[in-house]
Design a protein around this motif. Structure first.
Motif, PDB file in Angstrom:
ATOM      1  N   ASP A  89       0.923  -1.359   0.047  1.00 28.01           N
ATOM      2  CA  ASP A  89       0.022   0.132   0.050  1.00 28.01           C
ATOM      3  C   ASP A  89       1.162   1.252  -0.040  1.00 28.01           C
ATOM      4  O   ASP A  89       0.324   2.495  -0.136  1.00 28.01           O
ATOM      5  CB  ASP A  89      -0.992   0.014   1.167  1.00 28.01           C
ATOM      6  CG  ASP A  89      -1.960  -1.068   1.011  1.00 28.01           C
ATOM      7  OD1 ASP A  89      -2.273  -1.716   2.406  1.00 28.01           O
ATOM      8  OD2 ASP A  89      -2.462  -1.446   0.080  1.00 28.01           O
ATOM      9  N   THR A  90       1.949   0.854   0.071  1.00 26.86           N
ATOM     10  CA  THR A  90       3.130   2.195   0.086  1.00 26.86           C
ATOM     11  C   THR A  90       2.913   3.005  -1.208  1.00 26.86           C
ATOM     12  O   THR A  90       3.051   2.327  -2.315  1.00 26.86           O
ATOM     13  CB  THR A  90       4.506   2.039   0.420  1.00 26.86           C
ATOM     14  OG1 THR A  90       4.553   1.195   1.652  1.00 26.86           O
ATOM     15  CG2 THR A  90       5.256   2.904   0.262  1.00 26.86           C
ATOM     16  N   ALA A  91       2.787   4.100  -1.035  1.00 26.38           N
ATOM     17  CA  ALA A  91       2.619   5.023  -2.407  1.00 26.38           C
ATOM     18  C   ALA A  91       2.173   6.478  -1.947  1.00 26.38           C
ATOM     19  O   ALA A  91       2.136   6.706  -0.722  1.00 26.38           O
ATOM     20  CB  ALA A  91       1.514   4.791  -3.249  1.00 26.38           C
ATOM     21  N   GLY A 110      -3.203  17.405  -6.915  1.00 23.01           N
ATOM     22  CA  GLY A 110      -2.482  17.899  -5.765  1.00 23.01           C
ATOM     23  C   GLY A 110      -1.102  17.404  -5.312  1.00 23.01           C
ATOM     24  O   GLY A 110      -0.595  16.741  -6.183  1.00 23.01           O
ATOM     25  N   GLN A 111      -0.473  18.025  -4.235  1.00 29.37           N
ATOM     26  CA  GLN A 111       0.898  17.427  -3.841  1.00 29.37           C
ATOM     27  C   GLN A 111       0.609  16.081  -3.454  1.00 29.37           C
ATOM     28  O   GLN A 111       1.768  15.420  -3.238  1.00 29.37           O
ATOM     29  CB  GLN A 111       1.420  18.276  -3.041  1.00 29.37           C
ATOM     30  CG  GLN A 111       0.823  18.084  -1.369  1.00 29.37           C
ATOM     31  CD  GLN A 111      -0.444  18.566  -1.275  1.00 29.37           C
ATOM     32  OE1 GLN A 111      -1.217  19.101  -1.981  1.00 29.37           O
ATOM     33  NE2 GLN A 111      -0.778  18.061   0.154  1.00 29.37           N
ATOM     34  N   GLY A 112      -0.395  15.508  -3.195  1.00 30.35           N
ATOM     35  CA  GLY A 112      -0.438  14.155  -2.613  1.00 30.35           C
ATOM     36  C   GLY A 112      -0.022  13.955  -1.070  1.00 30.35           C
ATOM     37  O   GLY A 112       0.611  14.993  -0.628  1.00 30.35           O
ATOM     38  N   THR A 113      -0.275  12.984  -0.523  1.00 31.40           N
ATOM     39  CA  THR A 113       0.279  12.549   0.828  1.00 31.40           C
ATOM     40  C   THR A 113       0.822  11.190   0.796  1.00 31.40           C
ATOM     41  O   THR A 113       0.489  10.241   0.064  1.00 31.40           O
ATOM     42  CB  THR A 113      -0.884  12.885   1.770  1.00 31.40           C
ATOM     43  OG1 THR A 113      -0.522  12.689   3.241  1.00 31.40           O
ATOM     44  CG2 THR A 113      -1.981  11.773   1.574  1.00 31.40           C
ATOM     45  N   GLN A 114       1.895  11.373   1.408  1.00 30.88           N
ATOM     46  CA  GLN A 114       3.082   9.889   1.302  1.00 30.88           C
ATOM     47  C   GLN A 114       2.395   8.908   2.257  1.00 30.88           C
ATOM     48  O   GLN A 114       2.462   9.151   3.519  1.00 30.88           O
ATOM     49  CB  GLN A 114       4.531  10.296   1.642  1.00 30.88           C
ATOM     50  CG  GLN A 114       5.289   9.058   1.458  1.00 30.88           C
ATOM     51  CD  GLN A 114       5.577   8.183   0.467  1.00 30.88           C
ATOM     52  OE1 GLN A 114       5.755   9.034  -0.826  1.00 30.88           O
ATOM     53  NE2 GLN A 114       5.356   6.871   0.343  1.00 30.88           N
ATOM     54  N   VAL A 115       2.131   7.680   2.042  1.00 30.42           N
ATOM     55  CA  VAL A 115       2.033   6.601   2.967  1.00 30.42           C
ATOM     56  C   VAL A 115       2.852   5.619   2.837  1.00 30.42           C
ATOM     57  O   VAL A 115       3.122   5.116   1.629  1.00 30.42           O
ATOM     58  CB  VAL A 115       0.538   6.101   2.728  1.00 30.42           C
ATOM     59  CG1 VAL A 115       0.273   4.677   3.462  1.00 30.42           C
ATOM     60  CG2 VAL A 115      -0.575   7.136   2.930  1.00 30.42           C
TER      61      VAL A 115
END
Length: 119
Positions: A89-91, A110-115
């Protein structure tokens, strides 16, 4: 044009949970279908979960029964509750229209959010 801002990403251990948030500058959540997408390194961006204006939801098979998409009652924020997280699920996670970049609403990602899911 609507600006979308994602937040809530973090480093979490496998099996853990996170809740992502998507805030919009306009009234987009009352009007059209929206979705969460993700892009892992070296891979194409993919749809993770979507929700229509009448709250019908859909999920990628890889996250079904683990992730839940929702919109708050005030229809100002969209969420992605992620449970039983796996390393795959890392993305970077993004919110956008479904289909993405509907020009009458959103012209960019958008800039997104890191998981990051890792022990």
């Amino acid at each position: 044009q609507v600006q979308l801002v994602e937040s809530g990403g973090d480093l979490v251990q496998p099996g853990g949970s996170l809740r992502l948030s998507c805030a919009a500058s306009g009234n987009i959540f009352r009007t059209i279908s929206m979705a969460w997408y993700r892009q892992a390194p070296g891979k194409q961006r993919e749809l993770v979960a979507g929700v229509t204006g009448n709250h019908t939801t859909k999920y990628a098979l890889s996250v079904k029964d683990r992730f839940t998409i929702s919109i708050d009652n005030a229809k100002t924020t969209m969420y992605l509750q992620m449970d039983s997280l796996k390393p795959e699920d890392t993305a970077v996670y993004y919110c956008n229209t479904d289909p993405p970049l509907r020009p009458e609403w959103v012209r960019s990602w958008g800039q997104g959010t890191q998981v990051t899911v890792s022990s």
